[in-house]
Design an enzyme around this catalytic site. Structure first.
Site, PDB file in Angstrom:
ATOM      1  N   HIS A 113       3.365  44.455  76.011  1.00 47.07           N
ATOM      2  CA  HIS A 113       2.308  43.440  75.581  1.00 47.07           C
ATOM      3  C   HIS A 113       0.649  43.824  75.507  1.00 47.07           C
ATOM      4  CE1 HIS A 113       1.762  39.423  75.263  1.00 47.07           C
ATOM      5  NE2 HIS A 113       0.667  39.283  75.046  1.00 47.07           N
ATOM      6  N   GLU A 114       0.960  44.236  76.938  1.00 49.14           N
ATOM      7  CA  GLU A 114      -0.799  44.645  77.775  1.00 49.14           C
ATOM      8  C   GLU A 114      -1.509  45.265  76.376  1.00 49.14           C
ATOM      9  OE1 GLU A 114      -2.174  41.414  78.781  1.00 49.14           O
ATOM     10  OE2 GLU A 114      -0.947  40.923  79.119  1.00 49.14           O
ATOM     11  N   HIS A 121      -2.491  44.296  73.277  1.00 47.66           N
ATOM     12  CA  HIS A 121      -4.086  44.368  72.934  1.00 47.66           C
ATOM     13  C   HIS A 121      -4.754  45.414  73.560  1.00 47.66           C
ATOM     14  CE1 HIS A 121      -3.222  39.897  73.410  1.00 47.66           C
ATOM     15  NE2 HIS A 121      -2.506  40.168  74.258  1.00 47.66           N
TER      16      HIS A 121
END
Length: 735
Positions: A515-516, A519
């Site tokens: 997920h990170e 980003h």
């Protein structure tokens, strides 16, 4: 500001505004490491005290540049001396604040707390003064109406309009009295949210549970037992002959207890500990009440009906009403399935306890859900850990990203220095031992796209959660040269190494990391005409699309195959385990959806209807009254999550928590193109990089999405993916 800053020592002598605004000389910048423009900062020099000096100087420099813009006459105005200058007015200050707030998040200390108490009010005063500067607004407004604006590139025209909107939305046309009140509100909000954050951290860190009887931890996996014993020993509890086990409110510690511990008393104690965060001497409820009142007043002052309308005005959702409609619609859509799942869980509890269960204790919900999944699928998520060694996960994730986006990761040796030490040749500094550093290169152009630090494990000085922080956006491409490299950090609180130095991730850890890095790719691959449009500087309800999308590779066999190898034997994860994991992904999906939607509902209601539903009421009772129809029946009421929801109080998700689910819908829909064309399809990856990741905020979010998918989003995509709604006939990919 200059006089005040100089009294702190180490500052430049007072100069004329134009001179201060120009730049620091090479000699001067050495005395101000927070402002230094080198790609890798010298972390050992970035102390709390130095942060105060440098941030205040950065504010002075920015104010001086603003004065220069204010002196531009209408007939002299150009894009460069008005809007270009405005974009870069606080570039050193941005850098200083990025470094300062990052360190305050990962190296919390009394010094940094005291420094924040000085820095944040000064920064808030500066930031709020920009849109109340009548001279500056007159120059910008006049320049925005000049004929030459229409000759600018589309991205620059977009920026001009964004600047004008920012001034108008922030009260540029308010009276002097109104502007003064706005400044007072922002100053008080800064102080309140800072105190809220400290209360949450302090109350979380104040709780611990030392277990002296191993039987009270029945059911806990051995890796957790070893880690908890090691944590206890580090604090002086127990020894090898008489071991003890320490539980803290770091999720990697107590979260697994709530899921796996067979002893209800232990689970209850942990739930009570977590429920005490933001209560008692650290009570956050009065802070929340005051924050909501001030936010409502601020929105009305600026001409908006509600704070939710103010925050969503320029987002993809466009208004607070549309955001509420989205959340309410999702809740209604999943409610029938949610009710069925609640009945199934209560029936399971009744069967296991031998007593009819119409309600469930909150400390038992996760435990019985896990047991239910285990029985249905003969699967324990802990079976995945031996196949998810941290270095293998990172290497596998990198291989996916490198393949899809045609890039290369290169690790840089690091060292954590003490004051007075010199960084060895060939190494770069980090702020804490074990922090890693990587550089990203474009395979075609060989350009250095950016660098990022990786700080993945919990410690008392680090705030909870996981996040990516874009520290510095590189200057855009110019004169035939590529853009300057970006700099960012990825921080998390994943399962730490065990006593043998081996780190075995849970699947949640793996999903969090992916997920990170969604980003992170948004940051690293940014390549826009303007620096202010780089990376994650997008509409708030669009920013989670890349992160949510990236999670999908942790569930698909093709993605899992890149990183899942037994840490001892090297054997790949068996297909049987992958199949069971996939089944479990959508185990009780309505319950998962409803939990997140309840938070979004609470957030929007508090920022829309605070007076009607919360003012003068007990926060916990009002929250339960609002959400009880949408939650499983509990035997005991829980404290309001708003007591600890830093996302919506200290973070940027005020009236914006809906954006997680909004982006999840976008991600489910966008992933359908990868599913259709191939998870590792280089053409699809190249299109995604070109249409979304590289474009940042250069175009409206809806346009970017259509560029990639060839159509508007399918609003039912997530429910269809989870099996909660039949799939509609809709083109899955770009024509």
């Amino acid at each position: 500001m200059i006089a005040m800053a100089c009294c702190l020592g180490g500052m430049l002598p007072a100069q004329a505004a134009g001179e201060v605004g120009a730049a620091l000389t090479a000699a001067e910048v050495k005395n101000h490491p927070f402002l230094e423009s080198r790609h890798y900062p010298e972390w050992v020099k970035l102390s709390a005290e130095q942060g105060i000096r440098d941030v205040l100087l950065g504010i002075d420099m920015a104010r001086a540049r603003l004065d220069v813009i204010c002196s531009v006459k209408p007939e002299q105005a150009t894009y460069e001396n008005v809007f270009g200058a405005f974009e870069n007015v606080d570039r050193e200050l941005d850098r200083a604040m990025s470094y300062f707030m990052h360190l305050a998040s990962v190296m919390d200390s009394p010094d940094f707390r005291a420094a924040k108490d000085k820095v944040l009010p000064a920064y808030t005063e500066y930031a709020s003064s920009i849109t109340t500067n009548d001279r500056l607004w007159a120059v910008i407004k006049s320049a925005s109406e000049q004929p030459w604006v229409k000759t600018l590139s589309p991205e620059k025209q977009r920026y001009v309009q964004q600047v004008v909107d920012m001034f108008r939305d922030n009260g540029a046309d308010l009276s002097a009295e109104q502007k003064a009140r706005k400044a007072e509100i922002l100053r008080e909000l800064s102080e309140l949210t800072n105190q809220y954050g400290k209360n949450v951290v302090d109350s979380r860190n104040a709780w611990q549970l030392v277990i002296t009887d191993r039987s009270q931890l029945a059911g806990m996996p051995e890796h957790w037992m070893k880690s908890a014993q090691q944590a206890a020993a580090a604090k002086g509890y127990g020894d090898e002959q008489n071991p003890q086990w320490l539980i803290t409110l770091d999720f990697a510690s107590y979260g697994l207890v709530m899921q796996s511990c067979d002893v209800e008393a232990t689970r209850k104690a942990c739930w009570e500990g977590a429920s005490a965060i933001g209560t008692g001497q650290w009570d956050t409820a009065p802070i929340v009440a005051r924050v909501m009142e001030l936010r409502r007043e601020l929105a009305e002052l600026l001409g908006f009906k509600t704070y939710a309308d103010m925050t969503t005005a320029h987002r993809m959702v466009e208004s607070g009403d549309r955001a509420m409609s989205f959340v309410d619609g999702m809740m209604a859509a999943v409610k029938p399935a949610f009710d069925r799942e609640c009945e199934q869980l209560l029936a399971f509890v009744s069967e296991k306890t031998g007593k009819k269960a119409d309600k469930i204790a909150p400390w038992n919900r996760r435990y019985y859900m896990d047991k239910m999944a285990h029985e249905l699928y003969d699967f324990d998520k802990e079976q995945l850990r031996p196949y998810q060694e941290s270095n293998n996960v990172i290497k596998g994730m990198f291989s996916i990203l490198q393949h899809l986006y045609d890039i290369t990761f290169k690790e840089v040796p690091t060292v954590c220095l003490k004051p007075g030490e010199t960084c060895p040749v060939g190494m770069q500094e980090v702020w804490y031992p074990g922090v890693r550093l990587f550089e990203v290169y474009d395979n075609k152009t060989k350009a250095h796209l950016g660098s990022f630090y990786m700080d993945l494990y919990p410690r008392a000085s680090k705030r909870d959660g996981a996040w990516v922080n874009g520290l510095v956006s590189g200057d855009p491409a110019a004169d035939g040269k590529p853009h300057a490299p970006h700099l960012a950090t990825v921080c998390a609180n994943l399962t730490p190494p065990n006593e043998e130095g081996v780190t075995l991730f849970s699947h949640l850890d793996v999903e969090t990391l992916f997920h990170e890095f969604g980003h992170m790719m948004h940051v690293m691959l940014g390549d826009t005409e303007l620096r202010c449009h780089m990376g994650t500087a997008v509409a708030w309800d669009f920013v989670e699309l890349p992160s949510q999308l990236n999670e999908n590779w942790t569930w698909e066999p093709e993605g899992v195959a890149t990183y899942a190898f037994h840490y001892k034997t090297g054997e790949p994860m068996p297909k049987e385990l992958i199949d069971k994991m996939q089944h479990l992904r959508y185990f009780m999906p309505a319950t998962d959806n409803m939990g997140q939607l309840c938070i979004a509902k609470l957030d929007l209601e508090m920022h829309t209807n605070y007076d009607e539903k919360f003012k003068g009421k007990d926060l916990d009772s009002a929250t339960n009254e609002l959400l009880d129809p949408w939650r499983i029946p509990f035997t005991v009421d829980s404290p309001s999550i708003m007591r600890t929801l830093t996302h919506c109080i200290t973070g940027g998700y005020a009236a914006g928590y809906y954006s997680y689910k909004w982006a999840e819908v976008l991600a489910a829909d966008a992933f359908s193109r990868f599913k259709h064309e191939g998870l590792m399809n280089e053409k699809t990856g190249a299109d995604y990089r070109a249409c979304i990741l590289s474009k940042g905020d250069a175009k409206p979010a809806g346009e970017l999405y259509r560029d990639f998918m060839g159509r508007d989003p399918n609003p039912d995509a997530l429910l269809e993916l989870q099996g909660l709604k039949p799939a509609a006939e809709q083109a899955p990919a770009k024509p």
